[in-house]
Design an enzyme around this catalytic site. Structure first.
Site, mmCIF file in Angstrom:
data_model
loop_
_atom_site.group_PDB
_atom_site.id
_atom_site.type_symbol
_atom_site.label_atom_id
_atom_site.label_comp_id
_atom_site.label_asym_id
_atom_site.label_seq_id
_atom_site.Cartn_x
_atom_site.Cartn_y
_atom_site.Cartn_z
ATOM 1 N N CYS A 245 0.869 -1.187 0.000
ATOM 2 C CA CYS A 245 0.000 0.000 0.000
ATOM 3 C C CYS A 245 0.898 1.226 0.000
ATOM 4 C CB CYS A 245 -0.976 -0.030 1.167
ATOM 5 S SG CYS A 245 -0.192 -0.181 2.783
ATOM 6 N N ARG A 250 -2.135 -0.884 5.465
ATOM 7 C CA ARG A 250 -3.368 -1.405 4.866
ATOM 8 C C ARG A 250 -3.122 -2.780 4.260
ATOM 9 N NH1 ARG A 250 -4.910 3.745 1.184
ATOM 10 N NH2 ARG A 250 -2.684 4.074 1.323
#
Lengths: 287, 150
Positions: A245, A250
Protein backbone atom coordinates in the site's frame (compact mmCIF):
# COMPACT_ATOMS: atom_id res chain seq x y z
CA UNK A 1 -21.24 -24.06 14.51
CA UNK A 2 -20.46 -20.42 15.30
CA UNK A 3 -21.14 -17.61 12.89
CA UNK A 4 -17.41 -17.28 12.18
CA UNK A 5 -17.03 -21.03 11.50
CA UNK A 6 -19.98 -20.90 9.12
CA UNK A 7 -18.22 -18.40 6.86
CA UNK A 8 -15.96 -21.02 5.34
CA UNK A 9 -12.55 -19.61 6.26
CA UNK A 10 -9.40 -21.69 5.93
CA UNK A 11 -8.35 -20.82 9.50
CA UNK A 12 -11.47 -19.72 11.39
CA UNK A 13 -9.64 -20.17 14.72
CA UNK A 14 -7.74 -16.94 14.09
CA UNK A 15 -10.91 -14.89 14.56
CA UNK A 16 -12.87 -14.52 17.76
CA UNK A 17 -16.25 -12.85 18.16
CA UNK A 18 -17.07 -9.88 20.37
CA UNK A 19 -19.09 -12.31 22.50
CA UNK A 20 -16.03 -14.55 22.95
CA UNK A 21 -14.01 -11.55 24.10
CA UNK A 22 -16.80 -10.50 26.48
CA UNK A 23 -16.61 -13.94 28.05
CA UNK A 24 -12.82 -13.82 28.43
CA UNK A 25 -12.37 -10.35 29.91
CA UNK A 26 -10.84 -11.61 33.13
CA UNK A 27 -9.06 -14.60 31.62
CA UNK A 28 -5.37 -14.44 32.63
CA UNK A 29 -4.42 -16.57 29.63
CA UNK A 30 -5.84 -13.95 27.27
CA UNK A 31 -4.63 -10.42 26.65
CA UNK A 32 -6.88 -8.05 24.74
CA UNK A 33 -4.88 -5.51 22.73
CA UNK A 34 -6.29 -2.42 21.07
CA UNK A 35 -4.43 -0.98 18.08
CA UNK A 36 -5.84 2.05 16.30
CA UNK A 37 -4.94 4.60 13.76
CA UNK A 38 -6.42 7.28 16.00
CA UNK A 39 -4.36 7.61 19.20
CA UNK A 40 -7.32 9.25 20.96
CA UNK A 41 -9.61 6.24 20.81
CA UNK A 42 -8.04 3.98 23.40
CA UNK A 43 -7.71 6.65 26.12
CA UNK A 44 -11.28 7.79 25.43
CA UNK A 45 -12.65 4.31 26.19
CA UNK A 46 -11.61 0.72 25.53
CA UNK A 47 -12.62 -2.83 26.32
CA UNK A 48 -12.14 -3.37 30.07
CA UNK A 49 -8.73 -4.88 30.71
CA UNK A 50 -7.43 -4.15 27.21
CA UNK A 51 -3.95 -2.72 26.74
CA UNK A 52 -2.90 -0.48 23.91
CA UNK A 53 -0.22 -1.17 21.33
CA UNK A 54 0.40 1.91 19.26
CA UNK A 55 1.61 1.44 15.71
CA UNK A 56 3.91 4.45 15.78
CA UNK A 57 5.16 4.46 19.35
CA UNK A 58 5.37 0.72 20.00
CA UNK A 59 5.86 -1.12 16.73
CA UNK A 60 8.20 1.12 14.77
CA UNK A 61 11.85 1.76 15.42
CA UNK A 62 12.06 5.39 16.55
CA UNK A 63 15.05 6.13 14.36
CA UNK A 64 15.35 3.84 11.36
CA UNK A 65 12.49 3.02 9.02
CA UNK A 66 11.98 -0.48 10.37
CA UNK A 67 10.06 -2.40 13.00
CA UNK A 68 11.19 -2.93 16.53
CA UNK A 69 13.93 -5.49 17.06
CA UNK A 70 13.94 -8.53 19.32
CA UNK A 71 14.90 -6.56 22.44
CA UNK A 72 12.19 -4.02 21.65
CA UNK A 73 9.59 -6.73 21.20
CA UNK A 74 10.56 -8.39 24.46
CA UNK A 75 10.23 -5.06 26.23
CA UNK A 76 6.82 -4.47 24.67
CA UNK A 77 5.68 -7.99 25.60
CA UNK A 78 6.83 -7.43 29.16
CA UNK A 79 5.01 -4.10 29.37
CA UNK A 80 1.71 -5.62 28.31
CA UNK A 81 2.28 -8.65 30.55
CA UNK A 82 2.28 -11.46 28.03
CA UNK A 83 4.30 -14.64 27.66
CA UNK A 84 4.63 -16.75 24.50
CA UNK A 85 1.71 -18.82 25.83
CA UNK A 86 -0.65 -15.86 26.21
CA UNK A 87 -3.44 -15.71 23.65
CA UNK A 88 -3.33 -12.17 22.32
CA UNK A 89 -6.50 -10.80 20.76
CA UNK A 90 -6.15 -7.67 18.66
CA UNK A 91 -8.95 -5.26 17.86
CA UNK A 92 -9.13 -1.68 16.70
CA UNK A 93 -10.66 1.02 14.56
CA UNK A 94 -11.07 1.11 10.78
CA UNK A 95 -12.21 -2.48 10.19
CA UNK A 96 -9.29 -3.77 12.26
CA UNK A 97 -6.80 -2.27 9.84
CA UNK A 98 -4.28 -1.42 12.58
CA UNK A 99 -5.13 -4.53 14.55
CA UNK A 100 -4.05 -6.60 11.53
CA UNK A 101 -0.90 -4.54 11.26
CA UNK A 102 -0.01 -5.23 14.91
CA UNK A 103 -0.91 -8.89 14.38
CA UNK A 104 1.46 -9.00 11.41
CA UNK A 105 4.33 -7.44 13.39
CA UNK A 106 3.74 -9.96 16.19
CA UNK A 107 4.07 -12.73 13.59
CA UNK A 108 7.52 -11.40 12.65
CA UNK A 109 8.43 -12.56 16.16
CA UNK A 110 6.55 -15.81 15.90
CA UNK A 111 3.79 -15.08 18.41
CA UNK A 112 1.40 -17.52 16.78
CA UNK A 113 -1.05 -17.53 19.64
CA UNK A 114 -2.75 -14.48 18.19
CA UNK A 115 -6.27 -13.65 17.07
CA UNK A 116 -8.32 -10.79 15.72
CA UNK A 117 -11.66 -9.79 17.24
CA UNK A 118 -14.00 -9.83 14.26
CA UNK A 119 -15.64 -6.44 13.76
CA UNK A 120 -13.17 -4.60 15.99
CA UNK A 121 -14.13 -1.50 17.94
CA UNK A 122 -17.03 -0.68 15.67
CA UNK A 123 -18.91 -3.91 16.35
CA UNK A 124 -18.13 -3.85 20.08
CA UNK A 125 -19.48 -0.30 20.34
CA UNK A 126 -22.51 -0.96 18.16
CA UNK A 127 -23.46 -3.84 20.41
CA UNK A 128 -23.42 -1.47 23.37
CA UNK A 129 -20.74 -3.42 25.17
CA UNK A 130 -18.82 -1.78 28.02
CA UNK A 131 -15.93 0.61 27.50
CA UNK A 132 -13.74 2.06 30.21
CA UNK A 133 -11.09 4.75 30.53
CA UNK A 134 -9.28 2.79 33.25
CA UNK A 135 -5.85 1.77 31.98
CA UNK A 136 -4.99 -1.67 33.38
CA UNK A 137 -1.58 -2.60 34.66
CA UNK A 138 -0.24 -6.12 34.49
CA UNK A 139 2.84 -7.52 36.20
CA UNK A 140 5.81 -7.35 33.81
CA UNK A 141 6.77 -10.66 32.27
CA UNK A 142 9.98 -12.17 30.99
CA UNK A 143 9.41 -12.84 27.30
CA UNK A 144 12.13 -14.56 25.33
CA UNK A 145 11.49 -13.78 21.70
CA UNK A 146 13.32 -15.19 18.70
CA UNK A 147 15.10 -12.82 16.36
CA UNK A 148 12.69 -11.07 14.03
CA UNK A 149 12.12 -13.24 10.96
CA UNK A 150 11.66 -11.04 7.89
CA UNK A 151 11.87 -13.91 5.42
CA UNK A 152 8.39 -15.44 5.43
CA UNK A 153 5.79 -12.70 5.57
CA UNK A 154 7.78 -9.59 4.73
CA UNK A 155 9.49 -8.62 1.49
CA UNK A 156 11.91 -5.84 0.61
CA UNK A 157 12.12 -3.67 -2.49
CA UNK A 158 15.06 -5.36 -4.19
CA UNK A 159 13.41 -8.75 -3.98
CA UNK A 160 10.15 -7.32 -5.33
CA UNK A 161 12.12 -5.86 -8.21
CA UNK A 162 13.73 -9.23 -8.98
CA UNK A 163 10.38 -10.96 -8.91
CA UNK A 164 8.69 -8.70 -11.44
CA UNK A 165 7.69 -10.72 -14.48
CA UNK A 166 8.21 -14.08 -12.79
CA UNK A 167 4.53 -14.79 -12.28
CA UNK A 168 4.39 -13.24 -8.84
CA UNK A 169 1.03 -11.63 -8.12
CA UNK A 170 1.10 -8.10 -6.77
CA UNK A 171 -1.91 -6.71 -4.99
CA UNK A 172 -2.04 -2.95 -4.60
CA UNK A 173 -4.53 -2.33 -1.83
CA UNK A 174 -4.62 1.47 -2.05
CA UNK A 175 -7.49 3.53 -3.38
CA UNK A 176 -8.08 3.56 -7.15
CA UNK A 177 -6.83 7.18 -7.27
CA UNK A 178 -3.54 6.23 -5.67
CA UNK A 179 -3.25 3.20 -7.93
CA UNK A 180 -3.71 5.16 -11.13
CA UNK A 181 -1.36 7.89 -9.95
CA UNK A 182 -4.09 10.52 -10.09
CA UNK A 183 -3.16 11.32 -6.50
CA UNK A 184 0.57 11.83 -6.61
CA UNK A 185 1.94 14.11 -3.99
CA UNK A 186 0.32 15.15 -0.78
CA UNK A 187 0.62 18.91 -0.33
CA UNK A 188 1.80 20.13 3.08
CA UNK A 189 2.61 16.59 4.11
CA UNK A 190 6.23 15.93 3.36
CA UNK A 191 6.70 12.92 5.66
CA UNK A 192 4.79 10.53 3.45
CA UNK A 193 5.13 12.42 0.20
CA UNK A 194 6.06 10.58 -2.92
CA UNK A 195 7.65 11.82 -6.12
CA UNK A 196 5.94 9.54 -8.64
CA UNK A 197 2.40 8.25 -8.83
CA UNK A 198 1.17 4.95 -10.21
CA UNK A 199 1.68 1.34 -9.24
CA UNK A 200 4.20 -1.48 -9.48
CA UNK A 201 3.93 -3.02 -12.97
CA UNK A 202 1.42 -5.84 -13.12
CA UNK A 203 -0.20 -5.07 -9.77
CA UNK A 204 -3.93 -5.59 -9.39
CA UNK A 205 -5.87 -2.96 -7.50
CA UNK A 206 -8.02 -4.34 -4.69
CA UNK A 207 -8.66 -1.65 -2.07
CA UNK A 208 -8.14 -3.33 1.29
CA UNK A 209 -11.48 -2.41 2.84
CA UNK A 210 -13.38 -4.43 0.27
CA UNK A 211 -12.64 -7.44 2.49
CA UNK A 212 -14.75 -5.99 5.32
CA UNK A 213 -18.43 -5.31 5.81
CA UNK A 214 -18.67 -1.54 6.32
CA UNK A 215 -21.72 -1.68 8.58
CA UNK A 216 -20.07 -3.65 11.39
CA UNK A 217 -16.40 -4.06 10.41
CA UNK A 218 -16.60 -7.86 10.23
CA UNK A 219 -14.76 -9.78 7.55
CA UNK A 220 -16.71 -10.91 4.51
CA UNK A 221 -17.35 -14.63 4.10
CA UNK A 222 -14.86 -16.87 2.32
CA UNK A 223 -17.22 -17.07 -0.68
CA UNK A 224 -17.45 -13.29 -0.91
CA UNK A 225 -13.68 -12.94 -0.53
CA UNK A 226 -13.06 -15.54 -3.25
CA UNK A 227 -15.41 -13.65 -5.55
CA UNK A 228 -13.20 -10.57 -5.14
CA UNK A 229 -9.68 -12.02 -5.07
CA UNK A 230 -10.14 -15.12 -7.24
CA UNK A 231 -13.03 -14.70 -9.66
CA UNK A 232 -12.55 -10.97 -10.17
CA UNK A 233 -8.77 -10.60 -9.82
CA UNK A 234 -7.60 -14.06 -10.86
CA UNK A 235 -5.57 -14.96 -7.78
CA UNK A 236 -5.31 -18.57 -6.72
CA UNK A 237 -4.14 -20.18 -3.49
CA UNK A 238 -0.92 -21.47 -5.04
CA UNK A 239 0.21 -18.05 -6.18
CA UNK A 240 3.09 -16.23 -4.67
CA UNK A 241 1.45 -12.98 -3.59
CA UNK A 242 2.90 -9.64 -2.54
CA UNK A 243 0.59 -7.05 -1.02
CA UNK A 244 1.54 -3.41 -0.68
CA UNK A 245 0.00 0.00 0.00
CA UNK A 246 1.63 3.27 1.06
CA UNK A 247 3.60 2.28 4.16
CA UNK A 248 2.59 -1.35 4.61
CA UNK A 249 -0.29 -1.01 7.06
CA UNK A 250 -3.37 -1.40 4.87
CA UNK A 251 -1.63 -4.25 3.07
CA UNK A 252 -1.19 -6.15 6.33
CA UNK A 253 -4.99 -6.33 6.43
CA UNK A 254 -5.03 -7.93 2.97
CA UNK A 255 -2.12 -10.18 3.99
CA UNK A 256 -4.25 -11.36 6.92
CA UNK A 257 -7.28 -11.99 4.72
CA UNK A 258 -5.39 -13.96 2.08
CA UNK A 259 -3.25 -15.92 4.55
CA UNK A 260 -5.77 -16.87 7.21
CA UNK A 261 -9.24 -16.43 5.79
CA UNK A 262 -8.50 -17.86 2.34
CA UNK A 263 -5.54 -20.01 3.39
CA UNK A 264 -2.94 -18.79 0.88
CA UNK A 265 0.41 -20.17 2.10
CA UNK A 266 2.71 -17.72 0.33
CA UNK A 267 1.72 -14.11 0.93
CA UNK A 268 4.14 -11.40 1.90
CA UNK A 269 3.70 -7.78 2.84
CA UNK A 270 5.95 -5.27 1.09
CA UNK A 271 5.99 -2.65 3.83
CA UNK A 272 8.34 -0.33 1.97
CA UNK A 273 5.30 0.07 -0.27
CA UNK A 274 4.61 3.11 -2.41
CA UNK A 275 6.49 5.59 -0.22
CA UNK A 276 9.62 3.62 -1.06
CA UNK A 277 8.83 2.48 -4.59
CA UNK A 278 7.48 5.83 -5.80
CA UNK A 279 10.58 7.60 -4.48
CA UNK A 280 13.13 5.09 -5.75
CA UNK A 281 15.33 6.07 -8.67
CA UNK A 282 14.98 3.99 -11.80
CA UNK A 283 12.39 1.41 -10.75
CA UNK A 284 9.64 0.66 -13.25
CA UNK A 285 6.22 2.20 -12.70
CA UNK A 286 2.94 1.62 -14.45
CA UNK A 287 -0.03 3.98 -14.65
CA UNK B 1 -1.56 41.11 7.47
CA UNK B 2 -3.98 39.79 10.08
CA UNK B 3 -2.84 37.25 12.62
CA UNK B 4 -5.00 34.33 13.84
CA UNK B 5 -7.14 35.09 16.91
CA UNK B 6 -5.21 35.21 20.18
CA UNK B 7 -7.29 32.42 21.71
CA UNK B 8 -6.42 30.15 18.79
CA UNK B 9 -2.74 30.99 19.03
CA UNK B 10 -2.84 30.28 22.76
CA UNK B 11 -4.20 26.78 22.13
CA UNK B 12 -1.59 26.13 19.46
CA UNK B 13 1.14 27.24 21.87
CA UNK B 14 -0.22 24.95 24.58
CA UNK B 15 -0.01 21.98 22.23
CA UNK B 16 3.40 22.94 20.90
CA UNK B 17 4.90 22.30 24.33
CA UNK B 18 2.81 19.28 25.30
CA UNK B 19 4.28 15.80 25.33
CA UNK B 20 2.43 12.95 23.69
CA UNK B 21 0.46 11.94 26.78
CA UNK B 22 -0.52 15.51 27.66
CA UNK B 23 -1.59 16.10 24.09
CA UNK B 24 -3.82 13.05 24.10
CA UNK B 25 -5.42 14.05 27.40
CA UNK B 26 -6.01 17.60 26.20
CA UNK B 27 -7.54 16.39 22.95
CA UNK B 28 -9.89 14.02 24.73
CA UNK B 29 -11.06 16.85 26.98
CA UNK B 30 -11.83 18.87 23.88
CA UNK B 31 -13.59 15.95 22.19
CA UNK B 32 -15.75 15.45 25.30
CA UNK B 33 -17.13 18.95 24.81
CA UNK B 34 -18.23 18.29 21.22
CA UNK B 35 -21.83 19.26 20.46
CA UNK B 36 -23.31 18.48 17.09
CA UNK B 37 -24.75 21.16 14.83
CA UNK B 38 -28.14 22.20 16.28
CA UNK B 39 -31.28 21.36 14.28
CA UNK B 40 -32.06 24.99 13.51
CA UNK B 41 -28.83 25.14 11.50
CA UNK B 42 -28.94 21.78 9.74
CA UNK B 43 -30.60 18.38 9.82
CA UNK B 44 -29.79 15.04 8.19
CA UNK B 45 -29.23 14.33 5.40
CA UNK B 46 -26.61 17.05 5.60
CA UNK B 47 -26.04 18.90 2.34
CA UNK B 48 -22.97 17.89 0.38
CA UNK B 49 -21.65 21.45 0.12
CA UNK B 50 -20.98 21.37 3.87
CA UNK B 51 -19.18 18.03 3.68
CA UNK B 52 -15.42 18.20 4.23
CA UNK B 53 -13.57 16.63 1.35
CA UNK B 54 -10.78 14.21 2.21
CA UNK B 55 -12.05 13.73 5.78
CA UNK B 56 -12.40 10.05 6.66
CA UNK B 57 -14.51 10.95 9.66
CA UNK B 58 -17.30 12.37 7.50
CA UNK B 59 -17.16 15.85 8.96
CA UNK B 60 -19.46 18.75 8.07
CA UNK B 61 -18.99 22.44 8.76
CA UNK B 62 -21.50 25.32 8.90
CA UNK B 63 -21.02 29.04 9.53
CA UNK B 64 -23.88 30.94 11.20
CA UNK B 65 -23.93 34.69 10.73
CA UNK B 66 -24.00 36.55 14.05
CA UNK B 67 -25.51 40.06 14.40
CA UNK B 68 -22.07 41.62 14.88
CA UNK B 69 -20.91 40.37 11.50
CA UNK B 70 -18.79 37.52 12.86
CA UNK B 71 -19.45 33.80 12.43
CA UNK B 72 -20.41 30.99 14.77
CA UNK B 73 -19.07 27.68 13.50
CA UNK B 74 -20.99 24.44 13.79
CA UNK B 75 -19.83 20.91 13.05
CA UNK B 76 -21.05 17.38 12.59
CA UNK B 77 -18.84 14.29 12.63
CA UNK B 78 -20.66 11.24 11.32
CA UNK B 79 -17.99 8.69 12.19
CA UNK B 80 -18.66 7.81 15.86
CA UNK B 81 -14.95 7.04 16.18
CA UNK B 82 -13.92 10.37 14.70
CA UNK B 83 -12.59 11.70 18.00
CA UNK B 84 -9.77 13.70 16.48
CA UNK B 85 -12.22 15.46 14.18
CA UNK B 86 -14.47 16.22 17.16
CA UNK B 87 -11.59 17.58 19.24
CA UNK B 88 -10.44 19.73 16.34
CA UNK B 89 -13.98 21.00 15.76
CA UNK B 90 -14.26 22.07 19.41
CA UNK B 91 -10.89 23.86 19.25
CA UNK B 92 -11.94 25.72 16.12
CA UNK B 93 -15.36 26.62 17.53
CA UNK B 94 -14.04 27.78 20.90
CA UNK B 95 -11.25 29.89 19.46
CA UNK B 96 -12.64 31.15 16.13
CA UNK B 97 -16.39 31.62 16.58
CA UNK B 98 -17.21 35.28 17.12
CA UNK B 99 -13.72 36.42 16.19
CA UNK B 100 -12.93 39.03 13.51
CA UNK B 101 -13.21 37.41 10.08
CA UNK B 102 -9.81 38.70 8.99
CA UNK B 103 -8.23 36.84 11.88
CA UNK B 104 -10.20 33.65 11.20
CA UNK B 105 -9.14 33.78 7.56
CA UNK B 106 -5.51 34.01 8.70
CA UNK B 107 -5.56 30.66 10.51
CA UNK B 108 -2.98 28.37 8.88
CA UNK B 109 -4.45 24.94 8.13
CA UNK B 110 -1.21 23.16 8.95
CA UNK B 111 -1.68 24.10 12.62
CA UNK B 112 -3.17 20.61 12.64
CA UNK B 113 0.33 19.20 12.89
CA UNK B 114 1.17 21.28 15.97
CA UNK B 115 -2.01 20.17 17.71
CA UNK B 116 -1.98 16.51 16.74
CA UNK B 117 1.76 16.00 16.44
CA UNK B 118 3.92 15.11 13.51
CA UNK B 119 3.04 11.44 13.81
CA UNK B 120 -0.56 12.03 12.76
CA UNK B 121 -1.28 9.76 9.80
CA UNK B 122 -1.52 11.24 6.36
CA UNK B 123 -5.21 10.49 5.92
CA UNK B 124 -6.09 12.05 9.23
CA UNK B 125 -3.88 15.08 8.67
CA UNK B 126 -5.51 15.78 5.32
CA UNK B 127 -9.00 15.42 6.77
CA UNK B 128 -8.30 17.72 9.71
CA UNK B 129 -6.73 20.30 7.42
CA UNK B 130 -9.85 20.03 5.29
CA UNK B 131 -12.00 21.00 8.29
CA UNK B 132 -9.84 24.04 9.05
CA UNK B 133 -9.81 24.93 5.38
CA UNK B 134 -13.60 24.99 5.24
CA UNK B 135 -13.78 27.24 8.33
CA UNK B 136 -11.31 29.75 6.91
CA UNK B 137 -13.01 29.59 3.52
CA UNK B 138 -16.33 30.63 5.10
CA UNK B 139 -14.56 33.61 6.68
CA UNK B 140 -12.95 34.59 3.37
CA UNK B 141 -16.26 34.28 1.52
CA UNK B 142 -18.01 36.62 4.01
CA UNK B 143 -15.12 39.08 3.76
CA UNK B 144 -15.28 39.03 -0.03
CA UNK B 145 -19.04 39.60 0.03
CA UNK B 146 -18.61 42.47 2.48
CA UNK B 147 -15.98 44.15 0.31
CA UNK B 148 -17.96 43.70 -2.91
CA UNK B 149 -19.39 46.99 -4.24
CA UNK B 150 -23.15 47.19 -3.70
Amino acid sequence: MTDIEARGYAHPEVLVSTEWVAQHLGDPAVRIIESNEDPLLYPSGHIPGAVQVDWAADLNDPLRRDYLDRAGFEKLASRIGITPETTVVFYGDKNNWWACYAFWVFQLFGHENAKIMDGGRLKWEKEGRPLTRDVPSYPPTQYQAPERDDSKIRIFRDEVLKKLGTGVKLVDVRSPQEYTGERTHMPEYPQEGVLRGGHIPGAKNVPWARAANPEDGTFKSAAELKAIYEQEQGLSPNDEVIAYCRIGERSSHTWFVLTYLLGYPNVRNYDGSWTEWGNSVGVPIER
Amino acid sequence: MAQPPKAFQQVIDDFAFADRQERIEMLIEYADRFREVPPHIAARPFPEEHHVQKCESDAYVWAEDLPDGTLKFHFAVENPQGLSAKAWAVILDETLSGQPLEEVAAVPCDSVFTVFGKEVSMGKGMGLMGIADMVTTFARQRLAARNRPA
